[in-house]
Design a protein around this motif. Sequence first.
Motif, short mmCIF file in Angstrom:
data_model
loop_
_atom_site.label_atom_id
_atom_site.label_comp_id
_atom_site.label_asym_id
_atom_site.label_seq_id
_atom_site.Cartn_x
_atom_site.Cartn_y
_atom_site.Cartn_z
N GLY A 48 12.13 -8.24 -4.67
CA GLY A 48 11.86 -8.60 -6.05
C GLY A 48 10.47 -8.19 -6.52
N GLU A 49 9.74 -7.38 -5.71
CA GLU A 49 8.40 -6.93 -6.12
C GLU A 49 8.51 -5.51 -6.71
N ALA A 50 7.91 -5.30 -7.85
CA ALA A 50 7.97 -3.96 -8.46
C ALA A 50 7.22 -2.97 -7.58
N PRO A 51 7.70 -1.71 -7.50
CA PRO A 51 6.97 -0.71 -6.71
C PRO A 51 5.59 -0.42 -7.30
N LEU A 52 4.70 0.11 -6.48
CA LEU A 52 3.37 0.51 -6.95
C LEU A 52 3.50 1.68 -7.93
N ASP A 53 2.47 1.90 -8.77
CA ASP A 53 2.50 3.06 -9.67
C ASP A 53 2.50 4.34 -8.87
N GLU A 54 1.74 4.36 -7.79
CA GLU A 54 1.74 5.55 -6.91
C GLU A 54 2.24 5.12 -5.53
N PRO A 55 3.56 5.17 -5.34
CA PRO A 55 4.10 4.59 -4.10
C PRO A 55 3.86 5.41 -2.83
N MET A 56 3.45 6.69 -2.98
CA MET A 56 3.26 7.53 -1.77
C MET A 56 1.98 8.34 -1.89
N ILE A 57 1.37 8.62 -0.73
CA ILE A 57 0.25 9.57 -0.73
C ILE A 57 0.43 10.56 0.42
N GLU A 100 0.86 -1.19 0.00
CA GLU A 100 0.00 0.00 0.00
C GLU A 100 0.89 1.24 0.00
N PRO A 101 0.38 2.39 -0.45
CA PRO A 101 1.23 3.58 -0.54
C PRO A 101 1.73 4.03 0.84
N LEU A 102 2.94 4.56 0.86
CA LEU A 102 3.51 5.11 2.09
C LEU A 102 2.85 6.47 2.35
N LEU A 115 2.72 10.15 3.62
CA LEU A 115 3.60 11.27 3.98
C LEU A 115 2.79 12.29 4.77
N VAL A 116 3.16 12.44 6.03
CA VAL A 116 2.43 13.36 6.91
C VAL A 116 2.80 14.81 6.54
N ASP A 117 1.78 15.61 6.29
CA ASP A 117 1.97 17.03 5.95
C ASP A 117 3.04 17.23 4.86
N GLY A 118 3.02 16.35 3.87
CA GLY A 118 3.91 16.52 2.71
C GLY A 118 5.28 15.88 2.86
N GLY A 119 5.59 15.33 4.04
CA GLY A 119 6.89 14.66 4.23
C GLY A 119 8.08 15.59 4.12
N GLN A 120 7.88 16.86 4.53
CA GLN A 120 8.95 17.86 4.38
C GLN A 120 9.92 17.88 5.56
N SER A 121 9.53 17.29 6.69
CA SER A 121 10.43 17.31 7.86
C SER A 121 11.70 16.55 7.53
N GLN A 122 12.77 16.98 8.17
CA GLN A 122 14.07 16.35 7.91
C GLN A 122 14.54 15.59 9.14
N ARG A 123 15.16 14.45 8.89
CA ARG A 123 15.69 13.63 9.98
C ARG A 123 17.06 13.09 9.56
N THR A 124 17.90 12.78 10.56
CA THR A 124 19.14 12.05 10.32
C THR A 124 18.96 10.68 10.98
N PHE A 125 19.21 9.62 10.22
CA PHE A 125 19.01 8.26 10.74
C PHE A 125 20.37 7.60 10.98
N VAL A 126 20.50 6.95 12.11
CA VAL A 126 21.75 6.24 12.42
C VAL A 126 21.43 4.76 12.61
N TYR A 127 22.35 3.91 12.16
CA TYR A 127 22.16 2.47 12.27
C TYR A 127 22.30 2.07 13.74
N VAL A 164 11.48 13.28 4.99
CA VAL A 164 10.69 12.05 5.13
C VAL A 164 10.27 11.57 3.73
N ARG A 165 10.01 12.50 2.82
CA ARG A 165 9.67 12.10 1.44
C ARG A 165 10.84 11.34 0.79
N GLU A 166 12.07 11.84 0.99
CA GLU A 166 13.24 11.14 0.43
C GLU A 166 13.41 9.76 1.07
#
Length: 389
Positions: free
Chosen positions: A314-323, A248-250, A252-264, A298-300
């Motif tokens: 191995g599954e192709a992405p959806l035509d509209e992967p995000m909403i 199902e599409p991912l 994006l809350v309020d456009g997914g404009q917030s920025q985050r740094t992710f660490v392993y 968050v969009r990236e």
Amino acid sequence: PSPAPARLDLDGNPVAPLTICMIGAGGFIGSHLCEKLMAETAHVVLAVDVYCDKIRHLVDPAPPHLAGRISFHRLNIKNDSRLEGLIKMADLTINLAAICTPADYNTRPLDTIYSNFIDALPVVKYCSENNKRLIHFSTCEVYGKTIGSFLPKDHPLRKEPEFYVLKEDESPCIFGPIVKQRWSYACAKQLIERLIFAEGAENGLEFTIVRPFNWIGPRMDFIPGVDGPSEGVPRVLACFSNNLLRREPLKLVDGGQSQRTFVYIKDAIEAVVLMIENPARANGHIFNVGNPSNEVTVRELAQMMTEVYANVSGEAPLDEPMIDVSSSQFYGEGYDDSDKRIPDMTIINKQLGWNPKTPLKDLLETTLTYQHKTYKEAVKRQMSQASAS
Ligand code: NAD
Ligand code: UDP
């Protein structure tokens, strides 16, 4: 079994085996910390939590080579008199216990404040009264919003590091108004940090405070309807994993404009082990632990996860992967957001010589491979049961 090799601290001195009371040991971070301590050190862990699913392989029962090294104590720190005894038995207490999923901050603000402030109080008190060292887990969210976020959108100062880089000993804590209950968590964490700091200043408590910046990896949170409630909303890694597993599409809350740094998670755990084994360098400090090189919107993040998951499964992405969804639809009233989180790494680098290693793409590959292997069949089964009933 051969004994663990002698470990040296950063100053070349041997590290004596410690007994560690780890509260919240059954959670995401706790499970990785327990694994690391069991695999690479001789420390003994008293693992405290209300559940142990994520450390079952270590404690239920403990494998023979770990006999005497780790024990599980099922207790709720809100109301269990055994807590003080466990803290007294240990040399060091690490407190990870908390409600720490944003979907709860505005919908269960009382539980959030109790969990992050009131329930942590006895832990601080017992450590202080019994002269025991404490490593307390706070959050990068204590910084709240950046100074730059209050400038007009295209203002040139927004690009200047002093308007967004978050420094432990210098940056202010900037939260929204009380009606924005999102900040109940950050505010409770800030007050417990201040209390711990004051216990250090007035009563000599030996403490270290950790501010994690979006640590992610296997075993984070839960997949709704599989190993957590169907209506539950975990943190973004598990939300997006769930969407990908269900095709199902991912969202994006309020456009997914917030920025985050992710660490392993495995990089971050190395920082915690350095804190554990180098008290003279870690005591009295607050440490940012994050990866400033892994910044995305968050969009990236959604785009990267979609691409990586397609390769892994191995599954192709959806035509509209995000909403797009609004925050009030997704989280309800009172949600608000941190705009950007770049950790300053000067203090942790100077005190502990720690640096994160793993690029975002690599950590997503490892993590989504794990998600696919662990959950794909269970999600399929759950979806077919749901459609049959
Ligand atoms: P988690 O929810 O996976 O782990 C928390 C654990 O604490 C859970 O296993 C839970 O059962 C336990 N717990 C909660 N209340 C308890 C109680 N009353 N008694 C006993 N056990 C209790 O979360 P996590 O990601 O492992 O986070 C650990 C700590 O790090 C939290 O304090 C959180 O605020 C902080 N933190 C984590 C991140 C991150 O990136 N993962 C970011 C910021 C802050
Ligand atoms: N988010 C999103 N879609 C989701 C889940 C989260 O757009 O399905 C956003 C959320 O609004 C926030 C970011 O992702 O901007 C990170 O959210 P998370 O819950 O991981 O915690 P936070 O970093 O805010 O503490």
